[in-house]
Enzyme design. Structure first.
Site, PDB file in Angstrom:
ATOM      1  N   THR A 180       0.849  -1.561   0.003  1.00 37.42           N
ATOM      2  CA  THR A 180      -0.214  -0.028   0.239  1.00 37.42           C
ATOM      3  C   THR A 180       0.616   1.197   0.384  1.00 37.42           C
ATOM      4  O   THR A 180       2.112   1.367   0.064  1.00 37.42           O
ATOM      5  CB  THR A 180      -0.977  -0.079   1.268  1.00 37.42           C
ATOM      6  OG1 THR A 180      -0.122   0.123   2.463  1.00 37.42           O
ATOM      7  CG2 THR A 180      -1.793  -0.949   1.348  1.00 37.42           C
ATOM      8  N   LYS A 432     -14.945  15.685  12.206  1.00 36.30           N
ATOM      9  CA  LYS A 432     -15.199  15.782  13.588  1.00 36.30           C
ATOM     10  C   LYS A 432     -15.846  16.984  13.741  1.00 36.30           C
ATOM     11  O   LYS A 432     -14.758  17.676  14.777  1.00 36.30           O
ATOM     12  CB  LYS A 432     -14.481  14.680  14.563  1.00 36.30           C
ATOM     13  CG  LYS A 432     -14.598  13.283  14.072  1.00 36.30           C
ATOM     14  CD  LYS A 432     -13.098  13.436  13.651  1.00 36.30           C
ATOM     15  CE  LYS A 432     -13.503  11.690  12.772  1.00 36.30           C
ATOM     16  NZ  LYS A 432     -11.994  11.605  12.200  1.00 36.30           N
ATOM     17  N   TRP A 437     -19.816  14.139  12.391  1.00 37.96           N
ATOM     18  CA  TRP A 437     -19.452  14.695  11.192  1.00 37.96           C
ATOM     19  C   TRP A 437     -19.487  15.062  10.067  1.00 37.96           C
ATOM     20  O   TRP A 437     -20.404  15.016   9.984  1.00 37.96           O
ATOM     21  CB  TRP A 437     -18.818  12.911  11.210  1.00 37.96           C
ATOM     22  CG  TRP A 437     -19.842  12.318  10.711  1.00 37.96           C
ATOM     23  CD1 TRP A 437     -20.306  11.095  11.715  1.00 37.96           C
ATOM     24  CD2 TRP A 437     -20.405  11.456   9.654  1.00 37.96           C
ATOM     25  NE1 TRP A 437     -21.781  10.014  10.953  1.00 37.96           N
ATOM     26  CE2 TRP A 437     -21.414  11.041  10.366  1.00 37.96           C
ATOM     27  CE3 TRP A 437     -20.668  12.132   8.195  1.00 37.96           C
ATOM     28  CZ2 TRP A 437     -22.616  10.322   8.475  1.00 37.96           C
ATOM     29  CZ3 TRP A 437     -21.409  12.079   7.000  1.00 37.96           C
ATOM     30  CH2 TRP A 437     -22.357  11.377   7.651  1.00 37.96           C
TER      31      TRP A 437
HETATM   32  P1  ADP Z   1      -3.979   3.161  -0.042  1.00 36.68           P
HETATM   33  O1  ADP Z   1      -4.362   3.016   0.922  1.00 36.68           O
HETATM   34  O2  ADP Z   1      -2.241   2.865  -0.454  1.00 36.68           O
HETATM   35  O3  ADP Z   1      -4.257   5.211  -0.947  1.00 36.68           O
HETATM   36  P2  ADP Z   1      -5.146   1.951  -1.882  1.00 36.68           P
HETATM   37  O4  ADP Z   1      -4.796   2.008  -3.511  1.00 36.68           O
HETATM   38  O5  ADP Z   1      -5.703   0.411  -1.871  1.00 36.68           O
HETATM   39  O6  ADP Z   1      -4.627   2.626  -1.188  1.00 36.68           O
HETATM   40  O7  ADP Z   1      -6.765   2.604  -2.037  1.00 36.68           O
HETATM   41  C1  ADP Z   1      -8.403   2.337  -0.860  1.00 36.68           C
HETATM   42  C2  ADP Z   1      -8.724   3.586  -0.563  1.00 36.68           C
HETATM   43  O8  ADP Z   1      -9.250   4.360  -1.767  1.00 36.68           O
HETATM   44  C3  ADP Z   1     -10.165   3.433  -0.062  1.00 36.68           C
HETATM   45  O9  ADP Z   1     -10.237   2.587   1.414  1.00 36.68           O
HETATM   46  C4  ADP Z   1     -10.526   4.153  -0.282  1.00 36.68           C
HETATM   47  O10 ADP Z   1     -10.513   5.125   0.965  1.00 36.68           O
HETATM   48  C5  ADP Z   1     -10.534   4.355  -1.509  1.00 36.68           C
HETATM   49  N1  ADP Z   1     -11.629   4.463  -2.134  1.00 36.68           N
HETATM   50  C6  ADP Z   1     -11.584   3.636  -3.819  1.00 36.68           C
HETATM   51  N2  ADP Z   1     -12.174   3.457  -4.369  1.00 36.68           N
HETATM   52  C7  ADP Z   1     -13.171   4.385  -3.934  1.00 36.68           C
HETATM   53  C8  ADP Z   1     -14.547   4.639  -4.517  1.00 36.68           C
HETATM   54  N3  ADP Z   1     -15.375   4.457  -5.110  1.00 36.68           N
HETATM   55  N4  ADP Z   1     -15.058   5.904  -3.390  1.00 36.68           N
HETATM   56  C9  ADP Z   1     -14.729   6.090  -2.623  1.00 36.68           C
HETATM   57  N5  ADP Z   1     -12.782   5.543  -2.167  1.00 36.68           N
HETATM   58  C10 ADP Z   1     -12.943   5.443  -3.077  1.00 36.68           C
END
Ligand code: ADP
Length: 533
Positions: A180, A432, A437
């Site tokens: 990640t 918050k 929120w």
């Molecule tokens: P990182 O945690 O490294 O940024 P990721 O690319 O795995 O990595 O990101 C995942 C996060 O991206 C999710 O936990 C969420 O917060 C956000 N996310 C992904 N797709 C969506 C979506 N359609 N709507 C809202 N948030 C999203």
């Protein structure tokens, strides 16, 4: 023990996808910035590369092989050859800082590193810090003198015989490793299994999920170094859909050209990519005649963007997932009960995150990890589980992200009785205010609908009276005449509750973005280190 008469216990491993590409869809095109080939020809090269890995580079089952490159056919070859010999494909994010890259490669204990020629210069400064890498292989021509002791991917493949005794793989062995982005603390490794990736690929193809067909030309704009390009390098050959890779140039001009030239029908990327292509699509400079679907995740999609693609006649599908979820886990397709809704209400539905993919389960929980009702109102942390969800982090101690078999996503959501959910914000980005929120994501969506706002982010700023209050950070359309706080508040007044209105407005030239194109609120919070009354 097998029960007589029971169906076959075929392991769900990547060779199922490989053989389908090789035997059933051999004439499908695979295209990259350097040229074009077919699945049949790539399959042949993959078998040679497999031989290179085992015989020339000494890669053994379970070893980690790192890639440091953009989207290309050579990278695609590694996506198959490495797991097919029982080793683990570790895709390293090329946009991280050097220290993070070195940390990740050392943590993964990668033995071999495949690097795009154009990234060798960057790697040169890193090699001294890498403690486990024994061999470096250059992908593509040029820049050889930068690092003298490198092998050349093509030369190795051309000289090798195809592998003819690939090992039998265990479906519960590791296929790939991806870290990640490490927005907080050290990056964390997510280890994908063969079984998880095969099921993920099948699920992605379902009509109500992404819906990929043999006739599609699939173009992952999302990088192969991030979350396995959302699994498309596996899902596309499984269906026979053709694949297009664009290299390192993600400018709107190059993406547009790639879409037009190769008749792309289906493409995937983060919202900022689709925003960057809008001007060319609207002016007609970009034709994109064949493009039928873009699917978009990584961050919530602003409503004006969904609408804009609707107006252009291109289906815009919002998806949700994270590195820990394989990565695709949810798509925002309206349900039967939404048939016939007027456009505005249908857009409300499509703005929701969607329904969890078949094969996975989702729930929301309170701060003690107890399930909350699916009533369309209660907001809690989204938790998911299933065969392509991480069960722990690679090589890390127990983590509180794992709650009795469920992955805590860090996303806050509400869920309707039939399981459709909407993420309101990341837990750490919610503002918050006075015990309640405010969703920064929702405020950003409304701000982007303001005609004078080109880009926007909302952050929570400490407040003596309310704990936190929202501050809007915007990039104005016209830098010489930015909107005032009063104008922005007036605009938002009939869209959100009064106490959601931002208390501050900051004008910037650009919103900082993370290595994968998301709003970098950590940087913004540091930059606007304010305390409000
Ligand atoms: P990182 O945690 O490294 O940024 P990721 O690319 O795995 O990595 O990101 C995942 C996060 O991206 C999710 O936990 C969420 O917060 C956000 N996310 C992904 N797709 C969506 C979506 N359609 N709507 C809202 N948030 C999203």
């Amino acid at each position: 023990m097998t029960i007589p008469g029971l169906m076959q216990p075929t392991p769900l491993t990547l060779d199922l996808v490989f053989r389908r590409m090789q035997e059933t869809f051999a004439d499908g095109r695979v295209i990259d910035a350097e040229g074009e080939t077919t699945y049949g020809q790539v399959a042949e090269r993959i078998l040679r590369l497999a031989r290179v890995l085992t015989d020339e580079l000494g890669v053994r089952p379970g070893d980690r092989v790192a890639t440091f490159g953009f989207n290309s056919i050579r990278h695609f070859e590694l996506y198959f050859a490495v797991p097919l010999v029982g080793a683990i494909l570790h895709t390293v994010n090329v946009r991280l800082f050097d220290e993070q890259i070195a940390w990740i490669i050392n943590h993964a204990e990668d033995r071999v590193l495949f690097v795009d020629a154009e990234l060798l210069e960057q790697v040169r400064g890193l090699v001294a810090k890498l403690s486990t890498v024994e061999r470096v292989v250059r992908m593509g021509a040029g820049a050889g003198e930068v690092l003298p002791a490198v092998d050349d991917h093509d030369a190795l493949v051309d000289a090798a015989e195809p592998h003819d005794e690939l090992p039998e793989l265990d479906e519960n062995s590791a296929l790939g490793l991806c870290y990640t982005s490490g927005t907080t603390g050290d990056p964390k490794g997510v280890l994908s299994s063969h079984r998880g990736m095969v099921l993920h690929s099948l699920a992605a193809c379902m009509a109500d999920h992404i819906g990929i067909r043999e006739s599609d030309v699939v173009f992952p704009v999302v990088p192969m170094f991030h979350a396995f390009a959302w699994g498309l390098p596996y899902a596309a050959p499984l269906t026979g859909a053709e694949l297009v890779f664009h290299g390192s140039d993600s400018s709107p001009e190059n993406l547009g050209r790639t879409i037009d030239e190769h008749g792309v029908t289906l493409s995937a990327g983060v919202p900022t990519i689709w925003k960057s292509l809008l001007p060319a699509l609207r002016s007609g400079q970009l034709d994109a005649e064949a493009l039928r679907l873009v699917f978009v995740g990584g961050a919530a999609s602003p409503r004006p963007l969904i609408e804009a693609y609707d107006d252009l006649g291109i289906e815009y599908l919002q998806v949700w997932g994270m590195t820990e979820t394989g990565p695709l886990a949810c798509a925002s397709r309206p349900r039967r009960r939404h048939a016939g809704l007027p456009r505005g209400e249908l857009l409300d539905v499509r703005e929701r995150t969607g329904t969890i993919f078949a094969g996975l389960e989702a729930r929301i929980t309170d701060e003690h990890g107890r399930p909350l009702p699916r009533d369309g109102a209660a907001v809690g942390e989204l938790e998911v589980r299933g065969p392509w969800i991480a069960s722990a982090y690679f090589g890390a101690d127990a983590d509180d992200r794992f709650n009795e078999g469920w992955l805590r996503t860090g996303d806050m959501a509400y869920m309707e009785p039939d399981g459709m959910f909407r993420i309101v914000d990341r837990a750490k980005d919610l503002v918050k205010s006075g015990g309640e929120w405010i969703s920064s994501v929702e405020l950003e969506g409304h701000l982007l609908a303001h005609p004078e706002v080109a880009d926007a982010a909302v952050i929570g700023v400490p407040s003596r009276r309310w704990d936190e209050r929202p501050v809007a950070v915007i990039v104005p359309e016209d830098p010489s005449a930015p909107p005032t706080l009063e104008q922005v508040r007036d605009f938002l007044l009939d869209r959100v509750a009064k106490w959601w209105l931002p208390d501050g407005l900051e004008i910037v030239d650009e919103i900082p973005k993370t290595s994968v194109g998301k709003l970098d609120k950590k940087v913004l919070r540091r930059r606007f280190d304010l305390v409000l009354d």
